[in-house]
Design an enzyme around this catalytic site. Structure first.
Site: not given
Ligand code: 5GP
Length: 177
Positions: A99-100, A152, A103, A159, A165, A131, A44
């Site tokens: 990071e993108d 989302f 979450d 993606d 993307r 978030k 991402g």
């Molecule tokens: P975490 O481990 O913080 O829950 O999630 C991290 C990863 O989940 C991000 O790097 C991403 O790849 C994916 N992710 C979490 N939220 C989103 C979202 O709203 N959209 C997308 N496309 N990916 C997300």
């Protein structure tokens, strides 16, 4: 994602450009003359890191690490694995993780533990979005682009089942999933 889900722009390309320039200026103040290793988290962050480094006018290196939660879908399972290891030795390096999105924070927490074992001089985090309402483990964000609602997000590298993307804006998907 089903075709009935609709795309709405959350942060447009101009807002993103402004945020990327601001982040680059903050990062420049801290990392000039430190030859940092910018570590992009695949997949991402590839668009973000490509734009970010073009605003950094000092020596740096770039590498990527591929992380994935077991299984697919839009929810993080919490079990993370390395699907592509970084190739640059990070011992005694100043590492800036790019990071993108943060979450739940589980991916970032896993990555920081993984990197600490490699004995870097320092590790900091730059993320384009977060978030906060979804956080399950504490994550310290050093450089933040946008705070996003619990939706989302897709576009600008993010993606939904490998699609979207290539959108230049950060959008959210709403409707039937
Ligand atoms: P975490 O481990 O913080 O829950 O999630 C991290 C990863 O989940 C991000 O790097 C991403 O790849 C994916 N992710 C979490 N939220 C989103 C979202 O709203 N959209 C997308 N496309 N990916 C997300």
């Amino acid at each position: 994602m089903n075709s009935k889900a609709e795309l709405h722009v959350l942060f447009d390309r101009h807002e993103i450009e402004t945020a990327v320039r601001r982040l680059a200026s903050e990062i420049s103040k801290d990392y000039r003359n430190r030859n940092p290793l910018l570590l992009g988290v695949l997949r991402g962050s590839f668009v973000f890191i490509a734009d970010l480094i073009r605003h950094l006018d000092f020596p740096l290196e770039v590498d990527f690490i591929g992380l994935s939660s077991y299984g697919s879908g839009t929810q993080s399972s919490g079990k993370i694995k390395v699907v592509k290891e970084l190739e640059t030795p990070v011992r005694e390096r100043n590492v800036l993780v790019v990071e993108d999105i943060v979450d739940t924070g589980l991916t970032t927490a896993f990555l920081f533990q993984h990197l600490q074992r490699l004995k870097p001089a320092s590790v900091k985090l730059c993320t384009l979005t977060e978030k906060p309402s979804r956080r399950e483990v504490p994550v310290n964000i050093d450089y933040l682009g946008f705070t996003a609602p619990d939706k989302f997000l897709v576009g600008y590298g993010l993606d939904a089942n490998q699609k979207h993307r290539n959108l230049p804006d950060i959008c959210y998907l709403e409707g039937e999933a």
